[in-house]
Design an enzyme around this catalytic site. Structure first.
Site, PDB file in Angstrom:
ATOM      1  N   HIS A 155     -36.089   9.960   0.520  1.00  0.00           N
ATOM      2  CA  HIS A 155     -35.040   9.483  -0.380  1.00  0.00           C
ATOM      3  C   HIS A 155     -33.741   9.185   0.381  1.00  0.00           C
ATOM      4  O   HIS A 155     -32.767   8.714  -0.218  1.00  0.00           O
ATOM      5  CB  HIS A 155     -34.765  10.556  -1.443  1.00  0.00           C
ATOM      6  CG  HIS A 155     -34.416  10.004  -2.796  1.00  0.00           C
ATOM      7  ND1 HIS A 155     -33.710   8.836  -2.974  1.00  0.00           N
ATOM      8  CD2 HIS A 155     -34.679  10.462  -4.041  1.00  0.00           C
ATOM      9  CE1 HIS A 155     -33.549   8.612  -4.263  1.00  0.00           C
ATOM     10  NE2 HIS A 155     -34.132   9.584  -4.927  1.00  0.00           N
ATOM     11  N   ASP A 376     -51.262  -5.106  -4.929  1.00  0.00           N
ATOM     12  CA  ASP A 376     -52.597  -5.650  -4.688  1.00  0.00           C
ATOM     13  C   ASP A 376     -52.724  -5.922  -3.195  1.00  0.00           C
ATOM     14  O   ASP A 376     -52.157  -6.881  -2.669  1.00  0.00           O
ATOM     15  CB  ASP A 376     -52.784  -6.930  -5.504  1.00  0.00           C
ATOM     16  CG  ASP A 376     -54.154  -7.563  -5.293  1.00  0.00           C
ATOM     17  OD1 ASP A 376     -54.948  -7.034  -4.477  1.00  0.00           O
ATOM     18  OD2 ASP A 376     -54.425  -8.601  -5.926  1.00  0.00           O
TER      19      ASP A 376
END
Length: 449
Positions: A155, A376
């Site tokens: 983060h 994808d």
């Protein structure tokens, strides 16, 4: 019943950028906005119910090659964080890549009522240290041929927007080739716009580890039809977004959970995060491709006395919408990096102080809706995307459903509160924990996993 399985680590390596990072880019200062973040990794799991085990090694090689290429664009992610210098050493030491074999089928892990505590083995264990990579990937291969990619990113310089930008670029490169990554080059100059501060105000984070409490997590789906019905229930429906409608309904249920626990309505606040890209003044050169934690909290209050001691959905959604609208207007006010930091710091401080008041119940929301979180890599979109908790935390995460029309919510609550929340009449009426809301079930059945 939680699935039983065993997992074996097959290999570990570090993937380095395909070409060296130029010397002039080797030192990357984090920004003062990044300094506000907890030293945690954000973990998401991407599940692909494939049925051809012979291609898993080939797919893993493609992942590694494309990852190496993408790291030339996201070069700080291949470096190491130097805490005492508040900077990323972009030394090309690489990201961790783990291959694991899972003695189990993937199917049990596609269930939406699966407690996310059971997912921790699918991620590389990450705790921050001077030698820790900023990114770690685990390629999990199941008996049925299905795979699950566990991705952890620090983060320190990555918020949800950058996370999605990274996986979108990586998957595009893997599926179509590196030359087809048409995204603008990511920018890592936030540390110049809002420089690090040697002395940071001491602010207690809103969402932080609570080792003394046990949390339970579950996934709930708001279909496109459910959201349309919520829109009809809300007065002034045209002005409310999907996220605002879903947030308000979840908040209403949480208020009633607190009422059931305490025997009366209690003041409640929620803290939502908003992306500030594209919303700052023209004096601040923050582009849509700027990387870092370019977000700020929005605080929304529910006071029973002001609401006539009633919990009305349309009033809650108006509160959420109004608070976000005002926050967006505030984002345009800062004229320089110092102003920007002070605005964000003040918002965090106010939210933290409010959440610690004894008479108030508070909840933390974050959303990735509208961001590409279904990568994808060349074998279709994942049938499930979920995350595990970074620590024992109560948090509500909103993201798009696979078809892009609904909203999937990952909710983690105190263990005793979860059954009450699940039985809330609105949650039962407007959500589902089953897979019939889209084509996930048919994809799963065809996969034979």
């Amino acid at each position: 019943m939680q699935p039983q399985f065993s997992l074996h680590i097959l290999s570990k390596k570090f993937i380095k950028p395909a070409s060296p990072t130029p010397y002039n880019l080797r030192k990357s200062k984090i920004s003062s906005l990044d300094q506000c973040q907890l030293p945690i990794y954000v973990p998401y799991l991407f599940c692909y119910p494939l049925n051809d085990k012979t291609k898993t090694s080939e797919r893993s090689k493609l992942l590694q090659t494309s990852l190496s290429q993408i790291l030339t664009l996201f070069y700080p992610l291949a470096g190491r964080y130097i805490e005492d210098k508040l900077m990323i050493d972009c030394n090309d030491h690489g990201v961790e890549y783990v291959e694991a074999e899972v003695v189990c089928h993937l199917a049990p892990f596609l269930r939406r009522d699966l407690d996310c505590k059971n997912l921790h083995q699918f991620f590389p264990h990450q705790s921050e240290s001077p030698s820790s990579p900023l990114v770690a990937v685990q390629w999990n291969m199941f008996e049925c041929g299905g795979v699950a990619i566990g991705l952890c990113i620090s983060h320190r310089i990555v918020d949800g927007f950058v996370y999605s930008k990274f996986i979108d670029a990586w998957s595009t490169s893997c599926r179509l080739g590196f030359d087809k990554v048409v995204h603008h080059q990511p920018s890592f100059d936030l540390g110049q716009i809002s420089p690090t501060r040697e002395v940071m105000p001491k602010v207690t984070p809103i969402s932080q580890p609570h080792p003394e409490i046990k949390v339970a997590s579950a996934t709930f789906v708001f279909s496109n039809l459910a959201i349309s019905n919520l829109r009809m229930l809300a007065k002034g429906a045209g002005q409310f977004s999907r996220v605002q409608l879903v947030t308000a309904l979840i908040w209403k249920a949480l208020i009633r959970v607190a009422e059931a626990k305490h025997g009366q309505l209690r003041p409640s606040i929620i803290t939502h995060l908003i992306n500030m890209r594209g919303r700052t003044s023209t004096s601040l050169p923050i582009s849509k491709d700027s990387c870092g934690n370019i977000m700020r909290p929005v605080l929304v209050r529910f006071t029973p006395e002001k609401m006539g001691n009633k919990v009305e959905f349309d009033e809650l959604v108006s509160l959420v919408c109004g608070a976000i609208t005002n926050c967006v207007k505030d984002c345009a006010k800062p004229q320089n990096g110092e102003d920007l930091f002070l605005m964000v710091d003040s918002a965090w401080k106010k939210a933290a102080e409010e959440s610690k008041r004894n008479e108030v119940v508070s909840y933390f929301f974050t959303s990735t809706c509208g961001m590409p979180f279904y990568p994808d890599f060349g074998w279709g979109k994942p049938v499930r995307v979920t995350r595990k908790e970074s620590f024992a935390e109560e948090i509500i995460v909103l993201m798009d459903t696979r078809d892009g029309d609904g909203i999937e919510t990952w909710i983690s609550l105190e263990e005793n509160d979860m059954p009450i929340f699940q039985q809330d009449p609105d949650i039962m009426a407007f959500t589902s924990q089953k897979d019939h809301h889209n084509d996930d079930q048919s994809i799963f059945l065809r996969s034979k996993c």
